[in-house]
Design a protein around this motif. Sequence first.
Motif, PDB file in Angstrom:
ATOM      1  N   SER A  53       9.842  -3.135  -1.043  1.00 36.57           N
ATOM      2  CA  SER A  53       8.464  -3.549  -0.480  1.00 36.57           C
ATOM      3  C   SER A  53       7.969  -4.576  -1.589  1.00 36.57           C
ATOM      4  CB  SER A  53       7.664  -2.117  -1.020  1.00 36.57           C
ATOM      5  OG  SER A  53       7.770  -1.574  -2.357  1.00 36.57           O
ATOM      6  N   GLU A  54       6.639  -5.147  -1.213  1.00 40.60           N
ATOM      7  CA  GLU A  54       6.020  -6.232  -2.132  1.00 40.60           C
ATOM      8  C   GLU A  54       4.708  -5.595  -2.367  1.00 40.60           C
ATOM      9  OE1 GLU A  54       5.936 -10.546  -0.971  1.00 40.60           O
ATOM     10  OE2 GLU A  54       4.443  -9.632  -0.165  1.00 40.60           O
ATOM     11  N   GLY A  55       4.185  -6.053  -3.575  1.00 41.68           N
ATOM     12  CA  GLY A  55       2.707  -5.508  -4.030  1.00 41.68           C
ATOM     13  C   GLY A  55       2.602  -5.930  -5.406  1.00 41.68           C
ATOM     14  N   TYR A  56       1.772  -5.253  -6.173  1.00 42.27           N
ATOM     15  CA  TYR A  56       1.284  -5.692  -7.540  1.00 42.27           C
ATOM     16  C   TYR A  56       1.235  -4.422  -8.428  1.00 42.27           C
ATOM     17  CZ  TYR A  56      -3.010  -4.752  -5.592  1.00 42.27           C
ATOM     18  OH  TYR A  56      -4.294  -4.008  -5.111  1.00 42.27           O
ATOM     19  N   PHE A  57       0.925  -4.406  -9.570  1.00 40.75           N
ATOM     20  CA  PHE A  57       0.603  -3.587 -10.558  1.00 40.75           C
ATOM     21  C   PHE A  57      -0.940  -3.456 -10.898  1.00 40.75           C
ATOM     22  CE2 PHE A  57       5.274  -3.315 -11.516  1.00 40.75           C
ATOM     23  CZ  PHE A  57       5.356  -1.928 -11.892  1.00 40.75           C
ATOM     24  N   ARG A  58      -1.347  -2.197 -10.723  1.00 40.89           N
ATOM     25  CA  ARG A  58      -2.924  -1.942 -11.096  1.00 40.89           C
ATOM     26  C   ARG A  58      -2.425  -0.955 -11.943  1.00 40.89           C
ATOM     27  NH1 ARG A  58      -5.943   0.234  -6.376  1.00 40.89           N
ATOM     28  NH2 ARG A  58      -6.157  -1.871  -5.708  1.00 40.89           N
ATOM     29  N   GLY A  59      -2.912  -1.294 -13.416  1.00 39.39           N
ATOM     30  CA  GLY A  59      -2.579  -0.262 -14.402  1.00 39.39           C
ATOM     31  C   GLY A  59      -1.194  -0.097 -14.482  1.00 39.39           C
ATOM     32  N   ASP A  60      -0.680   1.212 -14.450  1.00 40.37           N
ATOM     33  CA  ASP A  60       0.482   1.678 -14.289  1.00 40.37           C
ATOM     34  C   ASP A  60       1.303   1.825 -12.878  1.00 40.37           C
ATOM     35  OD1 ASP A  60       0.886   1.548 -17.110  1.00 40.37           O
ATOM     36  OD2 ASP A  60       0.384   3.732 -17.283  1.00 40.37           O
ATOM     37  N   ASP A  61       0.395   1.684 -11.855  1.00 42.42           N
ATOM     38  CA  ASP A  61       0.606   2.069 -10.467  1.00 42.42           C
ATOM     39  C   ASP A  61       0.953   0.755  -9.885  1.00 42.42           C
ATOM     40  OD1 ASP A  61       0.146   4.830 -10.667  1.00 42.42           O
ATOM     41  OD2 ASP A  61      -2.033   4.359 -10.493  1.00 42.42           O
ATOM     42  N   PHE A  62       2.098   0.767  -9.039  1.00 43.54           N
ATOM     43  CA  PHE A  62       2.770  -0.211  -8.187  1.00 43.54           C
ATOM     44  C   PHE A  62       1.844   0.091  -6.658  1.00 43.54           C
ATOM     45  CE2 PHE A  62       5.412  -2.378  -5.237  1.00 43.54           C
ATOM     46  CZ  PHE A  62       5.523  -3.720  -5.684  1.00 43.54           C
ATOM     47  N   VAL A  63       1.051  -0.808  -6.325  1.00 41.90           N
ATOM     48  CA  VAL A  63       0.287  -0.808  -5.089  1.00 41.90           C
ATOM     49  C   VAL A  63       1.198  -1.756  -4.082  1.00 41.90           C
ATOM     50  CG1 VAL A  63      -1.883  -1.574  -4.204  1.00 41.90           C
ATOM     51  CG2 VAL A  63      -1.833  -1.014  -6.546  1.00 41.90           C
ATOM     52  N   ILE A  64       1.390  -1.050  -3.401  1.00 38.39           N
ATOM     53  CA  ILE A  64       2.375  -1.777  -2.046  1.00 38.39           C
ATOM     54  C   ILE A  64       1.760  -2.375  -0.879  1.00 38.39           C
ATOM     55  CG2 ILE A  64       4.109  -1.181  -0.238  1.00 38.39           C
ATOM     56  CD1 ILE A  64       4.938   1.370  -1.575  1.00 38.39           C
ATOM     57  N   GLU A  65       1.681  -3.763  -0.674  1.00 39.20           N
ATOM     58  CA  GLU A  65       0.938  -4.197   0.344  1.00 39.20           C
ATOM     59  C   GLU A  65       1.912  -4.478   1.612  1.00 39.20           C
ATOM     60  OE1 GLU A  65      -0.348  -7.764  -1.809  1.00 39.20           O
ATOM     61  OE2 GLU A  65      -2.459  -6.782  -2.039  1.00 39.20           O
ATOM     62  N   ARG A  66       3.165  -4.462   1.360  1.00 40.37           N
ATOM     63  CA  ARG A  66       4.102  -4.716   2.520  1.00 40.37           C
ATOM     64  C   ARG A  66       5.337  -4.071   2.234  1.00 40.37           C
ATOM     65  NH1 ARG A  66       5.278 -10.998   3.732  1.00 40.37           N
ATOM     66  NH2 ARG A  66       7.002 -10.571   5.303  1.00 40.37           N
ATOM     67  N   ILE A  67       5.839  -3.568   3.381  1.00 42.79           N
ATOM     68  CA  ILE A  67       7.205  -2.756   3.121  1.00 42.79           C
ATOM     69  C   ILE A  67       8.196  -3.818   4.136  1.00 42.79           C
ATOM     70  CG2 ILE A  67       8.477  -0.560   3.767  1.00 42.79           C
ATOM     71  CD1 ILE A  67       5.960   0.894   3.105  1.00 42.79           C
ATOM     72  N   PHE A  68       9.186  -3.959   3.622  1.00 43.85           N
ATOM     73  CA  PHE A  68      10.270  -4.868   4.176  1.00 43.85           C
ATOM     74  C   PHE A  68      11.468  -3.892   4.912  1.00 43.85           C
ATOM     75  CE2 PHE A  68       8.523  -7.667   1.076  1.00 43.85           C
ATOM     76  CZ  PHE A  68       7.979  -8.965   1.752  1.00 43.85           C
ATOM     77  N   ALA A  69      11.626  -2.744   3.983  1.00 37.99           N
ATOM     78  CA  ALA A  69      12.681  -1.753   4.470  1.00 37.99           C
ATOM     79  C   ALA A  69      12.151  -0.347   4.125  1.00 37.99           C
ATOM     80  CB  ALA A  69      13.836  -2.131   3.794  1.00 37.99           C
ATOM     81  N   SER A  70      12.579   0.526   5.151  1.00 42.88           N
ATOM     82  CA  SER A  70      11.815   1.971   4.784  1.00 42.88           C
ATOM     83  C   SER A  70      13.130   2.588   3.975  1.00 42.88           C
ATOM     84  CB  SER A  70      11.721   2.524   6.211  1.00 42.88           C
ATOM     85  OG  SER A  70      10.594   1.989   6.921  1.00 42.88           O
ATOM     86  N   PRO A  71      12.779   3.731   3.442  1.00 37.85           N
ATOM     87  CA  PRO A  71      13.659   4.497   2.864  1.00 37.85           C
ATOM     88  C   PRO A  71      14.828   4.974   3.629  1.00 37.85           C
ATOM     89  CG  PRO A  71      11.503   5.332   2.167  1.00 37.85           C
ATOM     90  CD  PRO A  71      11.453   4.304   3.373  1.00 37.85           C
ATOM     91  N   LEU A  72      16.069   4.948   3.202  1.00 35.77           N
ATOM     92  CA  LEU A  72      17.251   5.488   3.987  1.00 35.77           C
ATOM     93  C   LEU A  72      17.161   6.779   4.205  1.00 35.77           C
ATOM     94  CD1 LEU A  72      19.966   3.494   1.680  1.00 35.77           C
ATOM     95  CD2 LEU A  72      19.004   2.825   3.784  1.00 35.77           C
ATOM     96  N   LYS A  73      17.811   7.090   5.372  1.00 34.85           N
ATOM     97  CA  LYS A  73      17.495   8.566   5.809  1.00 34.85           C
ATOM     98  C   LYS A  73      19.108   9.251   5.571  1.00 34.85           C
ATOM     99  CE  LYS A  73      13.863   8.177   8.842  1.00 34.85           C
ATOM    100  NZ  LYS A  73      13.156   7.860  10.400  1.00 34.85           N
ATOM    101  N   ARG A  74      19.205  10.442   5.014  1.00 33.48           N
ATOM    102  CA  ARG A  74      20.320  10.851   4.680  1.00 33.48           C
ATOM    103  C   ARG A  74      20.629  12.488   5.752  1.00 33.48           C
ATOM    104  NH1 ARG A  74      22.303   9.577  -1.171  1.00 33.48           N
ATOM    105  NH2 ARG A  74      21.033   7.723  -1.335  1.00 33.48           N
TER     106      ARG A  74
END
Length: 74
Positions: A53-74
């Motif tokens: 994903s792509e984003g930025y930090f706001r304090g200690d939290d990573f704010v996601i603005e765009r997802i390039f690949a979703s989590p792998l399913k197992r």
Amino acid sequence: MLSLDVVKLAERVNAESLLGSVASQLLIQGNCLYESSQSPDKLKRICPNGEISEGYFRGDDFVIERIFASPLKR
């Protein structure tokens, strides 16, 4: 006292970085990795579950603005 060859260490770090072995090991250990993004003032985050994903930090939290690949399913 332990002697350290800085040049050899730098060469090893560079080689392992190019092979991706350091990144792979960090991901296996459960760490998210961050690198600069092509978008100004943004970071690319790679998570152990495969999410990229792509984003930025706001304090200690990573704010996601765009997802390039979703989590792998197992």
